[in-house]
Write a protein that holds these residues in place. Sequence first.
Motif, PDB file in Angstrom:
ATOM      1  N   ARG A 298     -26.070  31.726  25.973  1.00  0.00           N
ATOM      2  CA  ARG A 298     -25.191  31.677  24.803  1.00  0.00           C
ATOM      3  C   ARG A 298     -25.529  30.483  23.921  1.00  0.00           C
ATOM      4  O   ARG A 298     -25.484  30.570  22.693  1.00  0.00           O
ATOM      5  N   LEU A 299     -25.867  29.355  24.536  1.00  0.00           N
ATOM      6  CA  LEU A 299     -26.199  28.166  23.775  1.00  0.00           C
ATOM      7  C   LEU A 299     -27.412  28.401  22.888  1.00  0.00           C
ATOM      8  O   LEU A 299     -27.477  27.890  21.767  1.00  0.00           O
ATOM      9  N   ASP A 300     -28.392  29.161  23.371  1.00  0.00           N
ATOM     10  CA  ASP A 300     -29.566  29.473  22.555  1.00  0.00           C
ATOM     11  C   ASP A 300     -29.155  30.217  21.291  1.00  0.00           C
ATOM     12  O   ASP A 300     -29.664  29.939  20.198  1.00  0.00           O
ATOM     13  N   VAL A 301     -28.238  31.162  21.445  1.00  0.00           N
ATOM     14  CA  VAL A 301     -27.748  31.925  20.295  1.00  0.00           C
ATOM     15  C   VAL A 301     -26.980  31.026  19.342  1.00  0.00           C
ATOM     16  O   VAL A 301     -27.198  31.032  18.125  1.00  0.00           O
ATOM     17  N   LEU A 302     -26.083  30.220  19.882  1.00  0.00           N
ATOM     18  CA  LEU A 302     -25.223  29.371  19.050  1.00  0.00           C
ATOM     19  C   LEU A 302     -25.999  28.263  18.350  1.00  0.00           C
ATOM     20  O   LEU A 302     -25.647  27.865  17.238  1.00  0.00           O
ATOM     21  N   ASP A 303     -27.063  27.753  18.973  1.00  0.00           N
ATOM     22  CA  ASP A 303     -27.872  26.710  18.338  1.00  0.00           C
ATOM     23  C   ASP A 303     -28.501  27.213  17.041  1.00  0.00           C
ATOM     24  O   ASP A 303     -28.703  26.432  16.095  1.00  0.00           O
ATOM     25  N   GLY A 304     -28.827  28.491  16.984  1.00  0.00           N
ATOM     26  CA  GLY A 304     -29.347  29.044  15.749  1.00  0.00           C
ATOM     27  C   GLY A 304     -28.256  29.514  14.814  1.00  0.00           C
ATOM     28  O   GLY A 304     -28.390  29.427  13.586  1.00  0.00           O
ATOM     29  N   LEU A 305     -27.158  29.972  15.399  1.00  0.00           N
ATOM     30  CA  LEU A 305     -26.117  30.630  14.614  1.00  0.00           C
ATOM     31  C   LEU A 305     -25.225  29.656  13.842  1.00  0.00           C
ATOM     32  O   LEU A 305     -25.051  29.793  12.620  1.00  0.00           O
ATOM     33  N   VAL A 306     -24.650  28.683  14.528  1.00  0.00           N
ATOM     34  CA  VAL A 306     -23.636  27.834  13.890  1.00  0.00           C
ATOM     35  C   VAL A 306     -24.194  27.027  12.723  1.00  0.00           C
ATOM     36  O   VAL A 306     -23.606  27.027  11.632  1.00  0.00           O
ATOM     37  N   PRO A 307     -25.325  26.320  12.865  1.00  0.00           N
ATOM     38  CA  PRO A 307     -25.829  25.571  11.704  1.00  0.00           C
ATOM     39  C   PRO A 307     -26.124  26.459  10.501  1.00  0.00           C
ATOM     40  O   PRO A 307     -25.881  26.058   9.354  1.00  0.00           O
ATOM     41  N   ALA A 308     -26.638  27.664  10.740  1.00  0.00           N
ATOM     42  CA  ALA A 308     -26.926  28.569   9.625  1.00  0.00           C
ATOM     43  C   ALA A 308     -25.645  29.064   8.967  1.00  0.00           C
ATOM     44  O   ALA A 308     -25.585  29.225   7.741  1.00  0.00           O
ATOM     45  N   LEU A 309     -24.602  29.293   9.747  1.00  0.00           N
ATOM     46  CA  LEU A 309     -23.336  29.765   9.180  1.00  0.00           C
ATOM     47  C   LEU A 309     -22.688  28.715   8.287  1.00  0.00           C
ATOM     48  O   LEU A 309     -22.008  29.062   7.311  1.00  0.00           O
ATOM     49  N   THR A 310     -22.881  27.450   8.597  1.00  0.00           N
ATOM     50  CA  THR A 310     -22.250  26.400   7.787  1.00  0.00           C
ATOM     51  C   THR A 310     -22.719  26.449   6.336  1.00  0.00           C
ATOM     52  O   THR A 310     -22.033  25.947   5.446  1.00  0.00           O
ATOM     53  N   ARG A 311     -23.866  27.057   6.086  1.00  0.00           N
ATOM     54  CA  ARG A 311     -24.417  27.092   4.725  1.00  0.00           C
ATOM     55  C   ARG A 311     -23.955  28.312   3.931  1.00  0.00           C
ATOM     56  O   ARG A 311     -24.276  28.436   2.739  1.00  0.00           O
ATOM     57  N   LEU A 312     -23.202  29.200   4.552  1.00  0.00           N
ATOM     58  CA  LEU A 312     -22.826  30.446   3.878  1.00  0.00           C
ATOM     59  C   LEU A 312     -21.980  30.218   2.639  1.00  0.00           C
ATOM     60  O   LEU A 312     -22.138  30.891   1.623  1.00  0.00           O
ATOM     61  N   ALA A 313     -21.048  29.270   2.707  1.00  0.00           N
ATOM     62  CA  ALA A 313     -20.110  29.069   1.606  1.00  0.00           C
ATOM     63  C   ALA A 313     -20.782  28.523   0.358  1.00  0.00           C
ATOM     64  O   ALA A 313     -20.215  28.572  -0.731  1.00  0.00           O
ATOM     65  N   ALA A 314     -22.012  28.003   0.501  1.00  0.00           N
ATOM     66  CA  ALA A 314     -22.709  27.440  -0.653  1.00  0.00           C
ATOM     67  C   ALA A 314     -23.401  28.509  -1.494  1.00  0.00           C
ATOM     68  O   ALA A 314     -23.877  28.221  -2.584  1.00  0.00           O
ATOM     69  N   HIS A 315     -23.463  29.741  -0.998  1.00  0.00           N
ATOM     70  CA  HIS A 315     -24.152  30.808  -1.704  1.00  0.00           C
ATOM     71  C   HIS A 315     -23.280  31.353  -2.843  1.00  0.00           C
ATOM     72  O   HIS A 315     -22.071  31.144  -2.876  1.00  0.00           O
ATOM     73  N   GLY A 316     -23.899  32.078  -3.745  1.00  0.00           N
ATOM     74  CA  GLY A 316     -23.177  32.687  -4.852  1.00  0.00           C
ATOM     75  C   GLY A 316     -22.360  33.882  -4.412  1.00  0.00           C
ATOM     76  O   GLY A 316     -22.327  34.261  -3.232  1.00  0.00           O
ATOM     77  N   LEU A 317     -21.705  34.527  -5.381  1.00  0.00           N
ATOM     78  CA  LEU A 317     -20.814  35.643  -5.085  1.00  0.00           C
ATOM     79  C   LEU A 317     -21.575  36.891  -4.670  1.00  0.00           C
ATOM     80  O   LEU A 317     -21.067  37.695  -3.896  1.00  0.00           O
ATOM     81  N   ARG A 318     -22.778  37.059  -5.190  1.00  0.00           N
ATOM     82  CA  ARG A 318     -23.541  38.277  -4.953  1.00  0.00           C
ATOM     83  C   ARG A 318     -24.745  37.979  -4.076  1.00  0.00           C
ATOM     84  O   ARG A 318     -25.255  36.850  -4.037  1.00  0.00           O
ATOM     85  N   LEU A 319     -25.211  38.996  -3.373  1.00  0.00           N
ATOM     86  CA  LEU A 319     -26.441  38.857  -2.617  1.00  0.00           C
ATOM     87  C   LEU A 319     -27.606  38.635  -3.570  1.00  0.00           C
ATOM     88  O   LEU A 319     -27.675  39.246  -4.642  1.00  0.00           O
ATOM     89  N   THR A 320     -28.496  37.753  -3.197  1.00  0.00           N
ATOM     90  CA  THR A 320     -29.696  37.539  -3.996  1.00  0.00           C
ATOM     91  C   THR A 320     -30.648  38.720  -3.801  1.00  0.00           C
ATOM     92  O   THR A 320     -30.469  39.549  -2.902  1.00  0.00           O
ATOM     93  N   ASP A 321     -31.674  38.776  -4.639  1.00  0.00           N
ATOM     94  CA  ASP A 321     -32.677  39.835  -4.477  1.00  0.00           C
ATOM     95  C   ASP A 321     -33.325  39.757  -3.096  1.00  0.00           C
ATOM     96  O   ASP A 321     -33.579  40.788  -2.465  1.00  0.00           O
ATOM     97  N   ALA A 322     -33.586  38.541  -2.638  1.00  0.00           N
ATOM     98  CA  ALA A 322     -34.196  38.372  -1.320  1.00  0.00           C
ATOM     99  C   ALA A 322     -33.257  38.847  -0.216  1.00  0.00           C
ATOM    100  O   ALA A 322     -33.694  39.473   0.766  1.00  0.00           O
ATOM    101  N   GLU A 323     -31.969  38.565  -0.356  1.00  0.00           N
ATOM    102  CA  GLU A 323     -31.005  39.019   0.650  1.00  0.00           C
ATOM    103  C   GLU A 323     -30.873  40.538   0.628  1.00  0.00           C
ATOM    104  O   GLU A 323     -30.775  41.176   1.687  1.00  0.00           O
ATOM    105  N   CYS A 324     -30.874  41.132  -0.560  1.00  0.00           N
ATOM    106  CA  CYS A 324     -30.815  42.601  -0.654  1.00  0.00           C
ATOM    107  C   CYS A 324     -32.032  43.220   0.018  1.00  0.00           C
ATOM    108  O   CYS A 324     -31.919  44.227   0.736  1.00  0.00           O
ATOM    109  N   ALA A 325     -33.205  42.616  -0.195  1.00  0.00           N
ATOM    110  CA  ALA A 325     -34.428  43.133   0.430  1.00  0.00           C
ATOM    111  C   ALA A 325     -34.376  42.978   1.946  1.00  0.00           C
ATOM    112  O   ALA A 325     -34.786  43.877   2.700  1.00  0.00           O
ATOM    113  N   ALA A 326     -33.850  41.834   2.410  1.00  0.00           N
ATOM    114  CA  ALA A 326     -33.739  41.607   3.853  1.00  0.00           C
ATOM    115  C   ALA A 326     -32.778  42.603   4.487  1.00  0.00           C
ATOM    116  O   ALA A 326     -33.033  43.118   5.587  1.00  0.00           O
TER     117      ALA A 326
END
Length: 295
Positions: free
Chosen positions: A219-247
């Motif tokens: 579980r720690l392996d999953v959380l080590d990647g997950l939690v730091p990346a989630l902290t950056r979510l609120a900084a994104h804009g309202l809409r998915l970027t073109d790169a996010e839509c493609a992903a």
Amino acid sequence: MPRGARERRVRHSIPGRPDHQRPLLRLRALLLDRRRVHHPLRAVARLELDGVPAARLAQRWGVPQCGVFQRLPSSLDAIHDLGAQGAPAGTVVLAEEQTAGRGRDGRTWHSGAGGVWLGMLFRPAQTDLSAFSLRAGLVVADVVDEQAGRTLARLKWPNDVVVGDRGRKLAGILCEGRWQGEALQWLALGIGVNVANPIPPALADRAATLTEFVPAVRRLDVLDGLVPALTRLAAHGLRLTDAECAAFAERDWLRGRQLRTPLFGRAAGVRADGALLVDTGVATAGVREGHVELA
């Protein structure tokens, strides 16, 4: 409970219900802290997560505080309680086991020991959060693939991470906001990932665990990647970027499948605002809410 431990009872915030009708959420077995503990939370037991003391997790992940509980009804509900008490954005709650885990529309989420049952608090400036759960799903899928060492995870609108052609559920995401008038007070993000938890036999054809594909994963392996990346979510804009839509398009499990609901037609991808596109044969319509049933 260990000697000297204390148990804190916090009102479970359910909008529209009088205080005397609201159930009490018992917060037990909590260890926290990067610098200081938010006042309503107290260290009441010595817990570890895969050998790492809970008190070190906040610093490890760069969040203001992290609580690890032996058992909770729901980590998402705990985040709502903490949000109402003024806890800072980035607060994380983890449960070893959930007794009343839930998904969209009140569906039950079986949350036994061995899985990741995560709640996280956000206080975003924007109020249109339609794409938030899709972004969180992209983060979870990336973490799963990193652990697997190959492309494994696919996304099923609106909030599922699935594996294989049958779309067996590996993880789920649920976002809930709390409002005062037109002002968003906080956003609670709940993520459940089946890591090494037992899957009930009745769900074996519909759910999967990460250890099926990565036997040694923690579980720690999953959380080590997950939690730091989630902290950056609120900084994104309202809409998915073109790169996010493609992903998302690369991982889109629904695309091309025939649907019965939320509209009868063929799934045709997602829009930048997070809406599901459905080709009805007459037109392509965008659906921003609802659950999916295949035809």
